[in-house]
Design a protein around this motif. Structure first.
Motif, short mmCIF file in Angstrom:
data_model
loop_
_atom_site.label_atom_id
_atom_site.label_comp_id
_atom_site.label_asym_id
_atom_site.label_seq_id
_atom_site.Cartn_x
_atom_site.Cartn_y
_atom_site.Cartn_z
N LEU A 146 13.03 66.27 9.70
CA LEU A 146 11.79 66.33 8.93
C LEU A 146 12.06 65.79 7.53
CD1 LEU A 146 9.99 67.85 10.93
CD2 LEU A 146 9.61 69.58 9.19
N PHE A 147 11.21 64.90 7.08
CA PHE A 147 11.41 64.23 5.78
C PHE A 147 10.17 64.40 4.93
CE2 PHE A 147 11.57 59.96 3.49
CZ PHE A 147 12.48 60.39 2.53
N GLU A 148 10.32 65.06 3.79
CA GLU A 148 9.18 65.29 2.90
C GLU A 148 8.84 64.04 2.10
OE1 GLU A 148 8.11 68.63 -0.47
OE2 GLU A 148 10.00 67.55 -0.67
N GLY A 149 9.83 63.18 1.88
CA GLY A 149 9.66 62.08 0.94
C GLY A 149 8.99 60.86 1.51
N THR A 150 9.12 59.76 0.77
CA THR A 150 8.56 58.47 1.18
C THR A 150 9.72 57.49 1.42
OG1 THR A 150 8.22 58.04 -1.18
CG2 THR A 150 6.32 58.69 0.10
N PRO A 151 9.55 56.56 2.35
CA PRO A 151 10.67 55.73 2.80
C PRO A 151 11.28 54.81 1.75
CG PRO A 151 8.87 55.69 4.39
CD PRO A 151 8.34 56.36 3.16
N ASP A 152 10.56 54.56 0.64
CA ASP A 152 11.08 53.63 -0.37
C ASP A 152 11.24 54.28 -1.75
OD1 ASP A 152 8.40 53.94 -0.87
OD2 ASP A 152 7.96 51.81 -1.09
N TYR A 153 11.42 55.62 -1.78
CA TYR A 153 11.61 56.30 -3.06
C TYR A 153 12.82 57.22 -2.98
CZ TYR A 153 11.02 59.38 -7.03
OH TYR A 153 11.24 60.08 -8.18
N PRO A 154 13.67 57.26 -4.00
CA PRO A 154 13.56 56.57 -5.29
C PRO A 154 13.97 55.10 -5.26
CG PRO A 154 15.53 57.93 -5.25
CD PRO A 154 14.82 58.19 -3.97
N ASN A 155 14.56 54.68 -4.13
CA ASN A 155 14.95 53.27 -3.98
C ASN A 155 14.41 52.73 -2.66
OD1 ASN A 155 16.66 52.97 -6.38
ND2 ASN A 155 17.99 54.45 -5.36
N PRO A 156 14.32 51.41 -2.55
CA PRO A 156 13.75 50.82 -1.33
C PRO A 156 14.55 51.09 -0.06
CG PRO A 156 13.74 49.23 -3.12
CD PRO A 156 14.55 50.39 -3.59
N ASP A 157 15.77 51.64 -0.21
CA ASP A 157 16.59 51.89 0.98
C ASP A 157 16.61 53.36 1.37
OD1 ASP A 157 17.97 52.74 -1.25
OD2 ASP A 157 19.93 52.08 -0.52
N ARG A 158 15.67 54.18 0.88
CA ARG A 158 15.73 55.62 1.16
C ARG A 158 15.75 55.90 2.67
NH1 ARG A 158 14.10 60.52 -1.42
NH2 ARG A 158 15.05 62.21 -0.24
N ILE A 159 14.92 55.19 3.41
CA ILE A 159 14.86 55.47 4.86
C ILE A 159 16.18 55.12 5.54
CG2 ILE A 159 13.83 53.23 5.49
CD1 ILE A 159 12.19 54.75 7.59
N ILE A 165 7.11 48.76 8.10
CA ILE A 165 8.10 47.69 8.11
C ILE A 165 7.64 46.52 7.25
CG2 ILE A 165 9.32 46.02 9.58
CD1 ILE A 165 10.24 49.04 9.70
N ARG A 166 6.36 46.20 7.29
CA ARG A 166 5.86 45.14 6.41
C ARG A 166 6.09 45.50 4.94
NH1 ARG A 166 1.71 44.49 10.50
NH2 ARG A 166 0.41 46.06 9.49
N ALA A 167 5.91 46.78 4.61
CA ALA A 167 6.11 47.22 3.23
C ALA A 167 7.58 47.12 2.83
CB ALA A 167 5.61 48.66 3.07
N LEU A 168 8.50 47.42 3.76
CA LEU A 168 9.93 47.39 3.43
C LEU A 168 10.49 45.97 3.41
CD1 LEU A 168 11.17 50.44 5.55
CD2 LEU A 168 10.80 50.36 3.08
N MET A 169 9.89 45.08 4.18
CA MET A 169 10.35 43.68 4.23
C MET A 169 10.36 43.03 2.86
SD MET A 169 8.46 42.03 7.55
CE MET A 169 8.82 40.34 7.10
N LYS A 170 9.38 43.39 2.04
CA LYS A 170 9.22 42.70 0.75
C LYS A 170 10.40 42.95 -0.19
CE LYS A 170 6.43 46.41 -1.30
NZ LYS A 170 5.06 46.84 -1.62
N TYR A 171 11.19 44.01 0.09
CA TYR A 171 12.34 44.30 -0.75
C TYR A 171 13.56 43.47 -0.37
CZ TYR A 171 9.63 48.46 -2.05
OH TYR A 171 8.66 49.32 -2.49
N GLY A 172 13.49 42.77 0.76
CA GLY A 172 14.60 41.92 1.18
C GLY A 172 15.61 42.65 2.04
#
Length: 651
Positions: free
Chosen positions: A335-348, A367-374
């Motif tokens: 269970l994960f309370e947070g968001t996949p790209d916080y505090p950094n884009p690699d959180r997930i 995945i589209r949202a994470l792609m933009k970070y490279g």
């Protein structure tokens, strides 16, 4: 890369080590297609064998697997069987010395705080809270609303409510008071369970205040149980109504599970209606959990030693699905309370590596949202524990699918598309380890799901888009809508006799792969041709400037309907005045002149739910100045306001 060319093929060892293959072998099958045909030829046989293989324990054995005496729409499973699903999730594992100390639940907060529960730990907490509920006067059949963030208490509450024979309704943690109150009022819940708040992107989200307003709007609420997630001293408190969670878990004595009938409801989960009030889908002890466990075990190959992490919320179907899919298979949920790209884009990816996640559930939008970070953020982490990506919520576009498969999974980890719904308790269509995968597609229906694709006249259709239907009932089928049998029958059973019409447009290609092109109520009909919005959206996101796209059809006096597109650009893309025309021509060149959009609008964001679904019906209504219906699941209202402003300029 051709859409229908397999890009991942299981090897023999992979296939033979799966629960699905072992289950088939046990039943005398080594060929999946023959097994599937038998599973829909004799559905009672399949589900009878499945509950045995899953090791479910019955308080009283059922005497009939399937009862159709009230018609297919009101099928009843495991007649006269007595079972408590909470006991099956916990007690049978706690009774076994080999499994009682196995991890059942890992929780990580937005701030990095971690809690872990073994099966015995979770069983103990559930017992204590269940006893606390009974001390508040909660009885079998009472409704309890759960409005909590993604914390362990959410799972504990669900299992405790089921243990005493009561019925819970999970509410999305991002809802405002009115949306929560709508659900409480509809099911007449007497208890509301909430928290003082939670963390999201490092910020405190005050939840108790919204819960208070919801309770004020709901006369049936007698008590509000409060989890002190943050220990907020400034949160409101009503001494006549509020009860501390911790004050209810002081009694250490175990509580014998209530003897519930197989057909007794344990959960009412609401889905957003296109218009009017949300639909309260009713799920029973021998339904939703069994289907979730079946799909987890035999579709995704989840079992002991695996860690299942689906990025979701308990208010969406995949939240409870993860709970029952993991616990009934003896595995571990994360269970994960947070968001996949916080505090950094690699959180997930950090979470996956930290805990050795084996099964990661995502949505194409994520995945589209994470792609933009490279790609560089991925390479920082060891993702070798991953065995399966799960994907649900919406159709894929090729680019993000390929990015996930190639860059994250290194062409090693299959992406199992999974599509069904809240009313299904899991999937109609899916992938598994016994068949090759094609990008964005499905190998076909899951075992026991007698699916077909029909044209407007009700005839089976191949090679072109048609309506997804089910010809037979299945375990997990909703037992109607709460106190609204007519709406349930009208929604799914009214078009063709004894056929469930699901509401998805699907195409089966020449190689037998299935593709979802969108919701059938989102489908466009242009110059006599049906078009799923995903087809045009996939073309648009191939343009180097476009990150996301949504297509809707609007009325046209000459053509009947014409496409209107809304796009979000990639960071740094030029929004020059000619880009709109360029994008229209880009679609026309690839799809044909008949499908050239009338307008392409560039906007900052698309309206979505928190779990990433693009709400096309809302886009269309906003553009046409119509009532958009139920917006309670909408994450970003400002996106709708922007579309409304565009529409006003147009007129």
């Amino acid at each position: 890369m051709a859409m229908n060319q397999p890009v991942w093929v299981p090897d023999r060892e992979q296939m033979e080590n799966t629960r699905l293959y072992r289950f088939m072998q046990k039943l005398g099958y080594s060929d999946y297609d023959l097994f599937y045909e038998q599973s829909i030829r004799n559905i009672a046989w399949l589900w009878d064998e499945a509950v045995k293989d899953l090791g479910l324990e019955w308080i009283q054995p059922y005497r009939q697997v399937l009862d159709l005496s009230d018609g297919i729409a009101w099928a009843r499973w495991f007649k006269d069987g007595k079972i408590n699903i909470s006991a099956n999730c916990l007690d049978r594992f706690v009774a076994d010395p080999a499994s009682r100390h196995r991890l059942a639940l890992i929780w990580e907060g937005d701030d990095g705080e971690v809690k872990k529960y073994t099966y015995r730990d979770l069983w103990s907490e559930v017992n204590r809270f269940a006893r606390g509920l009974t001390q508040l006067g909660v009885k079998a059949g009472d409704r309890v609303a759960i409005y909590l963030p993604m914390i362990a208490e959410n799972v504990i509450a669900m299992l405790a409510v089921a243990r005493i024979g009561a019925i819970f309704t999970p509410c999305f943690s991002g809802y405002g008071a009115e949306a929560v109150a709508t659900r409480i009022q509809h099911c007449e819940a007497k208890i509301l369970i909430t928290a003082d708040g939670f963390l999201r992107r490092g910020k405190v989200i005050a939840m108790k205040e919204e819960a208070d307003r919801a309770a004020d709007l709901s006369p049936t609420v007698e008590k509000v149980i409060v989890v002190r997630r943050l220990g907020r001293r400034d949160s409101t408190w009503n001494p006549d109504r509020d009860v501390e969670w911790d004050s209810l878990i002081t009694n250490m004595k175990t509580l014998t599970p209530h003897v519930t009938d197989a057909a007794d409801p344990f959960m009412i989960i609401y889905t957003s209606g296109t218009t009017g009030k949300p639909k309260g889908t009713v799920h029973v002890h021998s339904g939703f959990p069994v289907k979730a466990a079946f799909d987890a075990a035999y579709g995704f190959d989840v079992g002991p030693g695996d860690i299942l992490f689906w990025v979701t919320d308990m208010g969406w179907m995949m939240g409870p699905w993860m709970v029952f899919g993991s616990l009934l298979t003896g595995s571990t949920m994360l269970l994960f309370e947070g968001t996949p790209d916080y505090p950094n884009p690699d959180r997930i990816w950090e979470v996956v590596a930290k805990y050795g996640v084996s099964h990661l559930g995502i949505s194409p939008t994520l995945i589209r949202a994470l792609m933009k970070y490279g790609d560089a953020w991925i390479s920082r982490h060891d993702l070798s524990s991953l065995r399966v990506f799960g994907s649900t919520g919406e159709p894929w576009n090729p680019d993000p699918w390929n990015w996930l498969f190639e860059k994250v999974g290194k062409k090693r980890v299959p992406i199992f598309n999974y599509s069904g719904g809240t009313e299904i308790s899991g999937g109609i269509l899916g992938n598994h380890f016994l068949k090759p995968l094609v990008p964005c597609g499905f190998t076909g229906p899951l075992p026991g799901m007698d699916a077909d694709v029909l044209d407007e006249e009700g005839n089976p259709v191949r090679g072109r888009v048609g309506e997804l239907v089910l010809r037979q009932p299945w375990v997990g089928m909703t037992s109607g809508f709460w106190q609204d049998a007519k709406r349930y029958e009208a929604t799914y059973w009214s078009r063709w006799p004894n056929i469930w019409v699901h509401g998805d447009w699907v195409k089966i290609d020449e190689d037998g792969y299935w593709f979802i092109t969108g919701r059938s109520d989102d489908t466009l009909k242009i110059a006599g041709k049906r078009l799923g919005p995903a087809e045009m959206e996939s073309v648009l996101v191939e343009h180097p400037a476009v990150s996301e796209a949504a297509t809707v059809g609007v009325p046209d006096p000459e053509k009947g309907e014409v496409p209107i597109c809304f796009v979000v650009l990639k960071p740094g893309s030029d929004q020059g005045t000619s880009l709109n025309e360029e994008l229209k021509q880009f679609v026309s060149d690839r799809m044909g002149k008949a499908f050239k959009p009338i307008h392409v609008y560039i906007i900052d964001e698309l309206p979505k739910t928190r779990n990433g679904k693009i709400l096309r019906r809302v886009i269309k209504a906003a553009y046409l100045g119509e009532n958009p219906g139920d917006l309670s699941s909408l994450e970003n209202v400002r996106a709708i306001e922007a579309i409304q402003k565009l529409a006003m300029k147009k007129s």
